[in-house]
Design a protein around this motif. Structure first.
Motif, PDB file in Angstrom:
ATOM      1  N   LEU A 250      -0.890  -4.266  -0.517  1.00 34.90           N
ATOM      2  CA  LEU A 250      -0.632  -4.990  -2.283  1.00 34.90           C
ATOM      3  C   LEU A 250      -2.246  -5.038  -2.353  1.00 34.90           C
ATOM      4  O   LEU A 250      -2.279  -5.823  -3.683  1.00 34.90           O
ATOM      5  CB  LEU A 250      -0.680  -6.519  -1.367  1.00 34.90           C
ATOM      6  CG  LEU A 250       1.508  -6.972  -1.639  1.00 34.90           C
ATOM      7  CD1 LEU A 250       1.203  -7.790  -0.792  1.00 34.90           C
ATOM      8  CD2 LEU A 250       1.850  -6.518  -2.724  1.00 34.90           C
ATOM      9  N   VAL A 251      -2.760  -4.803  -1.992  1.00 35.88           N
ATOM     10  CA  VAL A 251      -4.540  -5.058  -1.582  1.00 35.88           C
ATOM     11  C   VAL A 251      -5.178  -3.777  -2.078  1.00 35.88           C
ATOM     12  O   VAL A 251      -4.962  -3.436  -0.886  1.00 35.88           O
ATOM     13  CB  VAL A 251      -5.820  -5.790  -0.706  1.00 35.88           C
ATOM     14  CG1 VAL A 251      -6.948  -6.339  -1.470  1.00 35.88           C
ATOM     15  CG2 VAL A 251      -4.763  -7.327  -0.845  1.00 35.88           C
TER      16      VAL A 251
ATOM     17  N   GLN B 215      -0.678  -4.066  15.743  1.00 38.35           N
ATOM     18  CA  GLN B 215      -0.403  -3.406  14.197  1.00 38.35           C
ATOM     19  C   GLN B 215      -1.851  -3.437  13.594  1.00 38.35           C
ATOM     20  O   GLN B 215      -1.474  -3.513  12.181  1.00 38.35           O
ATOM     21  CB  GLN B 215       0.773  -4.704  13.245  1.00 38.35           C
ATOM     22  CG  GLN B 215       1.812  -3.878  14.405  1.00 38.35           C
ATOM     23  CD  GLN B 215       2.517  -4.790  13.766  1.00 38.35           C
ATOM     24  OE1 GLN B 215       3.318  -5.023  12.201  1.00 38.35           O
ATOM     25  NE2 GLN B 215       4.275  -5.402  13.971  1.00 38.35           N
TER      26      GLN B 215
ATOM     27  N   PRO C  64       7.790 -13.933  12.294  1.00 38.78           N
ATOM     28  CA  PRO C  64       5.855 -13.735  11.299  1.00 38.78           C
ATOM     29  C   PRO C  64       6.018 -12.003  10.770  1.00 38.78           C
ATOM     30  O   PRO C  64       5.555 -11.483  11.801  1.00 38.78           O
ATOM     31  CB  PRO C  64       5.225 -13.950  13.153  1.00 38.78           C
ATOM     32  CG  PRO C  64       6.391 -13.805  14.201  1.00 38.78           C
ATOM     33  CD  PRO C  64       7.937 -13.379  13.384  1.00 38.78           C
ATOM     34  N   LEU C  65       5.136 -12.363  10.041  1.00 33.95           N
ATOM     35  CA  LEU C  65       4.620 -11.271   9.144  1.00 33.95           C
ATOM     36  C   LEU C  65       2.658 -10.610  10.077  1.00 33.95           C
ATOM     37  O   LEU C  65       2.495 -11.741  10.190  1.00 33.95           O
ATOM     38  CB  LEU C  65       4.110 -11.922   7.500  1.00 33.95           C
ATOM     39  CG  LEU C  65       3.521 -11.026   6.973  1.00 33.95           C
ATOM     40  CD1 LEU C  65       4.592  -9.738   6.492  1.00 33.95           C
ATOM     41  CD2 LEU C  65       3.193 -11.092   5.678  1.00 33.95           C
ATOM     42  N   LYS C  66       3.132  -9.385   9.323  1.00 29.44           N
ATOM     43  CA  LYS C  66       2.139  -8.710  10.380  1.00 29.44           C
ATOM     44  C   LYS C  66       1.329  -8.066   9.232  1.00 29.44           C
ATOM     45  O   LYS C  66       2.608  -6.658   9.311  1.00 29.44           O
ATOM     46  CB  LYS C  66       2.155  -8.562  12.011  1.00 29.44           C
ATOM     47  CG  LYS C  66       1.561  -9.102  12.839  1.00 29.44           C
ATOM     48  CD  LYS C  66       1.603  -8.664  13.738  1.00 29.44           C
ATOM     49  CE  LYS C  66       1.054  -9.595  15.274  1.00 29.44           C
ATOM     50  NZ  LYS C  66       0.965  -8.833  17.033  1.00 29.44           N
ATOM     51  N   TYR C  67       0.706  -7.803   8.765  1.00 34.17           N
ATOM     52  CA  TYR C  67       0.252  -6.742   7.865  1.00 34.17           C
ATOM     53  C   TYR C  67      -1.241  -6.230   8.815  1.00 34.17           C
ATOM     54  O   TYR C  67      -1.683  -6.953   8.423  1.00 34.17           O
ATOM     55  CB  TYR C  67       0.579  -7.188   6.477  1.00 34.17           C
ATOM     56  CG  TYR C  67       0.109  -8.277   6.202  1.00 34.17           C
ATOM     57  CD1 TYR C  67       1.384  -9.062   5.183  1.00 34.17           C
ATOM     58  CD2 TYR C  67      -1.660  -8.341   5.986  1.00 34.17           C
ATOM     59  CE1 TYR C  67      -0.075 -10.856   4.946  1.00 34.17           C
ATOM     60  CE2 TYR C  67      -2.295  -9.472   5.231  1.00 34.17           C
ATOM     61  CZ  TYR C  67      -1.539 -10.590   4.669  1.00 34.17           C
ATOM     62  OH  TYR C  67      -1.818 -11.791   4.653  1.00 34.17           O
ATOM     63  N   ASP C  68      -1.551  -5.615   7.814  1.00 30.80           N
ATOM     64  CA  ASP C  68      -2.737  -4.529   8.994  1.00 30.80           C
ATOM     65  C   ASP C  68      -3.372  -5.231   8.317  1.00 30.80           C
ATOM     66  O   ASP C  68      -4.469  -5.146   9.265  1.00 30.80           O
ATOM     67  CB  ASP C  68      -2.887  -2.338   7.757  1.00 30.80           C
ATOM     68  CG  ASP C  68      -1.279  -2.152   7.724  1.00 30.80           C
ATOM     69  OD1 ASP C  68      -0.862  -2.250   8.777  1.00 30.80           O
ATOM     70  OD2 ASP C  68      -0.782  -0.867   7.425  1.00 30.80           O
ATOM     71  N   ASP C  69      -4.343  -5.263   6.831  1.00 33.51           N
ATOM     72  CA  ASP C  69      -5.700  -5.520   6.167  1.00 33.51           C
ATOM     73  C   ASP C  69      -5.858  -5.830   5.487  1.00 33.51           C
ATOM     74  O   ASP C  69      -5.070  -5.707   4.959  1.00 33.51           O
ATOM     75  CB  ASP C  69      -6.588  -4.051   6.726  1.00 33.51           C
ATOM     76  CG  ASP C  69      -7.876  -4.297   6.096  1.00 33.51           C
ATOM     77  OD1 ASP C  69      -8.666  -5.567   5.950  1.00 33.51           O
ATOM     78  OD2 ASP C  69      -8.812  -2.949   7.335  1.00 33.51           O
ATOM     79  N   PRO C  70      -6.613  -7.244   5.756  1.00 31.85           N
ATOM     80  CA  PRO C  70      -6.705  -7.899   4.217  1.00 31.85           C
ATOM     81  C   PRO C  70      -6.957  -7.462   3.308  1.00 31.85           C
ATOM     82  O   PRO C  70      -6.590  -7.437   1.917  1.00 31.85           O
ATOM     83  CB  PRO C  70      -7.093  -9.854   4.694  1.00 31.85           C
ATOM     84  CG  PRO C  70      -8.101  -9.329   6.220  1.00 31.85           C
ATOM     85  CD  PRO C  70      -6.563  -8.264   6.093  1.00 31.85           C
ATOM     86  N   PHE C  71      -7.188  -6.552   3.360  1.00 34.17           N
ATOM     87  CA  PHE C  71      -8.293  -5.958   2.495  1.00 34.17           C
ATOM     88  C   PHE C  71      -8.184  -4.542   1.514  1.00 34.17           C
ATOM     89  O   PHE C  71      -8.367  -3.494   0.646  1.00 34.17           O
ATOM     90  CB  PHE C  71      -9.702  -5.745   2.363  1.00 34.17           C
ATOM     91  CG  PHE C  71     -10.574  -6.867   3.334  1.00 34.17           C
ATOM     92  CD1 PHE C  71     -11.653  -7.293   1.725  1.00 34.17           C
ATOM     93  CD2 PHE C  71     -10.901  -7.585   4.231  1.00 34.17           C
ATOM     94  CE1 PHE C  71     -11.682  -8.789   2.052  1.00 34.17           C
ATOM     95  CE2 PHE C  71     -11.589  -8.776   4.397  1.00 34.17           C
ATOM     96  CZ  PHE C  71     -12.209  -9.320   3.621  1.00 34.17           C
ATOM     97  N   ASN C  72      -7.068  -4.252   3.162  1.00 35.45           N
ATOM     98  CA  ASN C  72      -6.410  -2.669   2.750  1.00 35.45           C
ATOM     99  C   ASN C  72      -4.795  -2.519   3.335  1.00 35.45           C
ATOM    100  O   ASN C  72      -4.815  -2.536   4.177  1.00 35.45           O
ATOM    101  CB  ASN C  72      -6.713  -1.721   3.530  1.00 35.45           C
ATOM    102  CG  ASN C  72      -6.677  -0.269   3.153  1.00 35.45           C
ATOM    103  OD1 ASN C  72      -6.271   0.192   2.611  1.00 35.45           O
ATOM    104  ND2 ASN C  72      -7.042   0.739   3.713  1.00 35.45           N
ATOM    105  N   ASN C  73      -4.301  -3.234   2.209  1.00 38.97           N
ATOM    106  CA  ASN C  73      -2.472  -3.591   2.936  1.00 38.97           C
ATOM    107  C   ASN C  73      -1.850  -2.770   0.847  1.00 38.97           C
ATOM    108  O   ASN C  73      -2.181  -2.154   0.073  1.00 38.97           O
ATOM    109  CB  ASN C  73      -2.187  -4.423   3.194  1.00 38.97           C
ATOM    110  CG  ASN C  73      -2.806  -5.770   1.728  1.00 38.97           C
ATOM    111  OD1 ASN C  73      -2.442  -5.684   1.389  1.00 38.97           O
ATOM    112  ND2 ASN C  73      -2.679  -6.777   2.041  1.00 38.97           N
TER     113      ASN C  73
ATOM    114  N   CYS D  96      -1.899  -7.313  -5.721  1.00 37.21           N
ATOM    115  CA  CYS D  96      -0.124  -7.647  -6.100  1.00 37.21           C
ATOM    116  C   CYS D  96      -0.319  -7.299  -7.612  1.00 37.21           C
ATOM    117  O   CYS D  96       0.393  -8.022  -8.488  1.00 37.21           O
ATOM    118  CB  CYS D  96      -0.227  -9.497  -6.175  1.00 37.21           C
ATOM    119  SG  CYS D  96      -0.182  -9.844  -4.565  1.00 37.21           S
TER     120      CYS D  96
ATOM    121  N   ARG E 134      -3.632 -15.601  13.443  1.00 35.15           N
ATOM    122  CA  ARG E 134      -2.594 -14.518  13.284  1.00 35.15           C
ATOM    123  C   ARG E 134      -4.195 -13.405  13.541  1.00 35.15           C
ATOM    124  O   ARG E 134      -3.158 -12.575  13.607  1.00 35.15           O
ATOM    125  CB  ARG E 134      -2.670 -14.538  11.769  1.00 35.15           C
ATOM    126  CG  ARG E 134      -1.651 -15.352  11.660  1.00 35.15           C
ATOM    127  CD  ARG E 134      -0.720 -15.344   9.748  1.00 35.15           C
ATOM    128  NE  ARG E 134      -0.113 -13.881   9.859  1.00 35.15           N
ATOM    129  CZ  ARG E 134      -0.643 -12.853   8.415  1.00 35.15           C
ATOM    130  NH1 ARG E 134      -1.244 -13.486   7.970  1.00 35.15           N
ATOM    131  NH2 ARG E 134       0.058 -11.520   8.989  1.00 35.15           N
TER     132      ARG E 134
END
Lengths: 328, 348
Positions: free
Chosen positions: B169-170, A49, B158-167, B182, A88
């Motif tokens: 929330l960011v 993902q 378990p959480l899977k979001y795309d990218d900590p720099f571009n999601n 946020c 993760r």
């Protein structure tokens, strides 16, 4: 759909990884080469993902010690959150709780009931090393190793050597971990010496107050004397509202005092306490919190051996106009 | 001046001047409603409700208190469309309304009624909350009992979001000057630390902190061994909470233990072997004791199904001797013995 689309892009457009990594990584050429190694298409990639994955830089296993000098600045919290973030991201991680006297990492991870054997038991021959590793059920590529039980004593004659043996043994195992994170105890006592022995790099955790900074500077000096040159810092418990009011040192002030590259800036967050109570690290929270996101970003930079190029500064609230009362 | 108009049950009171007021007693709502079974007249027959409104104008202009009956409207709602009349009747039948009628000061009565009402509602709410709080059998109890994991509550997977720099929330702005995290927008200030500054700091620290990693750990009071740099000695107090200079285990052995990948761990194996030796020694002692006692004499005192000490060869011999003639020919005692042997073998 997104991942498939982006994978397709990365495969067909060789310039895209360069552009992405140039923003986050200081070594674009190296990452480009690494990327070309990893572009072999596989069916497992299609289910990922992630839009993109961080490129692992440096030889594995990367052995990083997380230290601070002063106690209570968030070393263990950082170890737990960075470790699980790395897991993760798909890297295999072993977190070593080297805080011999006061171990807490198992509590933060919620694994306290599963620690039966420790490294001391391995040394004594009560169990093998693989039996002392506690695998996290949430992310199976994350494992915990505690050095000792709270009431046992570490023989210092080969305390540091023991950690080197452990790292060597893990290297020669069937599955070499990508990261070995060592949670260092506070102070510069025997536990500190033991913890830093096998490390190649260090993550210095500090808070923006003068007491923590003095200790951090001292610890950085000791690490450099010991030959650890790759030291990056995480500034924890930052309150942007206090910085705006000039009641707290800014992150740039901290950096000016210590002269270290920034790996991350973690804002103060009440969720940290809640996650500690639950034994569920912050980065697994849903929805993610501000501090959790900051830990994720720091983990990403650690993988790519990158550092922060810009820091966040809270802006003063806009002055409300005359018609703001009416919604204008 | 006040004007009152009544149109089919709709009452309007309009004050024209702030000096005018309508007294508490001037509005009278009267009704008869009998709920006794024989006298119940709700909804049937002709209602005898009387609706009386009296507006009183009070003027304080000339110093003396003057009351004037401005208008008195009496209306009996008698015929079929009396929904409102019924409602009025119900209100007038309430004890609180009766109290209002009877009391000298109606304002006080209304105030007291509402105060009591609020207190009753508040007390009920508090009592209910307390009861709910003390109620057992919630999910929290399951967590307490260890039946479900508390860390999984409210987190489905378990959480899977795309990218900590571009999601979601960011979001970094296109100009890289601001970032929204946020829901809050932050300005991005560039890091100003240069490599030269970093090297200057390193030099400063190398001057300030001269340190050698301790390689020798000695207990306080121990003599310093020859050929050891005193800077590399770490003195450990005897009562140190977690560090000790005493080692129970040999260094090479400890290293071997760490490098062991498979098989039984050293100490477990050693303990097992030690126990095995002890057991063997005990068995030997027992054999010696058995030799001293005549086994035939012992067997005579034992019950037949307990006599496992009989050698297997002897049993086999008996079986083979009985085999040509059939099992049925074997003596009763021998058959019991065989059964006991078989059952013990099955248990093993």
């Amino acid at each position: 759909m997104t991942s498939l689309h982006l994978l397709h892009l990365s495969r067909n457009a060789p310039s895209s990884p360069y552009l992405l990594s140039s923003f986050f990584s200081p070594f674009p050429l190296k990452t480009l080469n690494l990327k070309s190694k990893h572009t072999s298409p596989g069916p497992a990639l299609c289910v990922l993902q992630w839009n993109r994955k961080p490129e692992l830089a440096g030889p594995t296993p990367r052995v990083a010690v997380i230290t601070s000098g002063k106690g209570g600045v968030g070393k263990t919290t950082t170890t737990a959150n960075i470790g699980l973030s790395l897991a993760r991201l798909g890297f295999s991680v072993i977190a070593v709780d080297a805080d011999v006297g006061l171990r807490n990492l198992d509590l933060l991870l919620g694994l306290e009931n599963r620690v039966n054997y420790t490294a001391i038991d391995v040394l004594n021959g009560d169990c093998r090393l693989d039996q002392a590793l506690v695998r996290d059920k949430r992310w199976s590529n994350f494992q915990l190793l505690c050095i000792s039980k709270p009431r046992s004593k570490l023989p210092l004659g080969f305390g540091g050597k023991a950690l080197i043996w452990i790292v060597d043994s893990l290297k020669s195992g069937p599955s070499t971990p990508d990261f070995i994170l060592i949670d260092c105890p506070a102070g510069i006592d025997a536990g500190f010496i033991t913890a830093i022995t096998p490390a190649n790099e260090a993550i210095l955790v500090t808070t923006p107050d003068i007491t923590a900074l003095r200790d951090a500077d001292r610890v950085t000096g000791l690490l450099e004397c010991d030959g650890i040159k790759d030291i990056k810092m995480i500034v924890n418990r930052v309150r942007t509202d206090l910085i705006r009011g000039e009641d707290m040192m800014s992150v740039l002030d901290v950096q000016e005092m210590l002269g270290l590259a920034l790996l991350g800036v973690i804002p103060e967050d009440a969720e940290v306490i809640r996650s500690t109570n639950r034994g569920y690290p912050l980065v697994l929270n849903k929805p993610p919190t501000l501090a959790g996101l900051a830990f994720e970003q720091a983990a990403w930079r650690l993988v790519e051996q990158d550092s922060m190029k810009a820091v966040m500064i809270e802006e003063a609230p806009k002055k409300r106009g005359f018609f703001s009362f009416f919604g204008g | 001046m006040a004007s009152t108009s009544v149109t089919s049950g709709l009452l309007r009171l309009r004050a024209l001047s702030p000096n005018h007021r309508i007294g508490g007693r001037v509005v009278k709502i009267r009704g008869k409603l009998r709920f006794g079974c024989p006298n119940l007249k709700w909804g049937g027959g002709r209602s005898k409700l009387r609706f009386c409104v009296r507006a009183v104008e009070v003027s304080e202009g000339s110093g003396g208190k003057r009351e004037k009956n401005a208008e008195e409207v009496e209306r009996g709602v008698a015929d079929g469309g009396g929904e409102i009349a019924r409602f009025m009747g119900a209100i007038s039948a309430l004890p609180a309304v009766r109290l209002m009628k009877k009391s000298v000061s109606n304002n006080f009565a209304i105030g007291a009624f509402f105060a009591i009402l609020i207190v009753v509602v508040a007390v009920r709410e508090i009592a209910g909350k307390k009861q709910r709080y003390e109620q057992h059998g919630s999910v929290a109890d399951l967590v307490k009992r260890g039946q479900i994991r508390s860390d999984r509550r409210s987190i489905s997977g378990p959480l899977k979001y795309d990218d900590p720099f571009n999601n979601p929330l960011v979001k970094v702005s296109k100009s890289n000057s601001t970032v929204e995290m946020c829901g809050k927008v932050y300005r991005l200030a560039p890091v100003t630390l240069t490599e030269e500054e970093q090297s200057v700091h390193q030099k400063r620290r190398s001057r300030a902190y001269q340190w050698k990693r301790p390689t020798v750990f000695l207990k306080e009071g121990d003599p310093v061994p020859p050929d050891v740099d005193p800077d590399t000695i770490r003195w450990i107090p005897a009562n140190h909470p977690f560090a000790t200079t005493a080692t129970e285990i040999d260094e090479d052995l400890a290293q071997n233990n760490v490098y062991q990948k498979e098989g039984i761990p050293f100490r477990i194996k050693a303990e097992h072997e030690a126990l095995q030796r002890k057991l063997e020694a005990l068995q030997n002692e027992q054999k010696l004791n058995k030799i001293a006692i005549d086994p035939n004499n012992v067997r005579e005192f034992e019950r037949p199904f307990k006599s496992f000490s009989k050698p297997q060869e002897q049993v086999d011999r008996n079986l083979s001797s009985n085999q040509p003639n059939g099992v049925a020919k074997a003596p009763e005692s021998e058959r019991v013995l065989d059964l006991a042997e078989n059952s013990s073998a099955a248990d093993e």
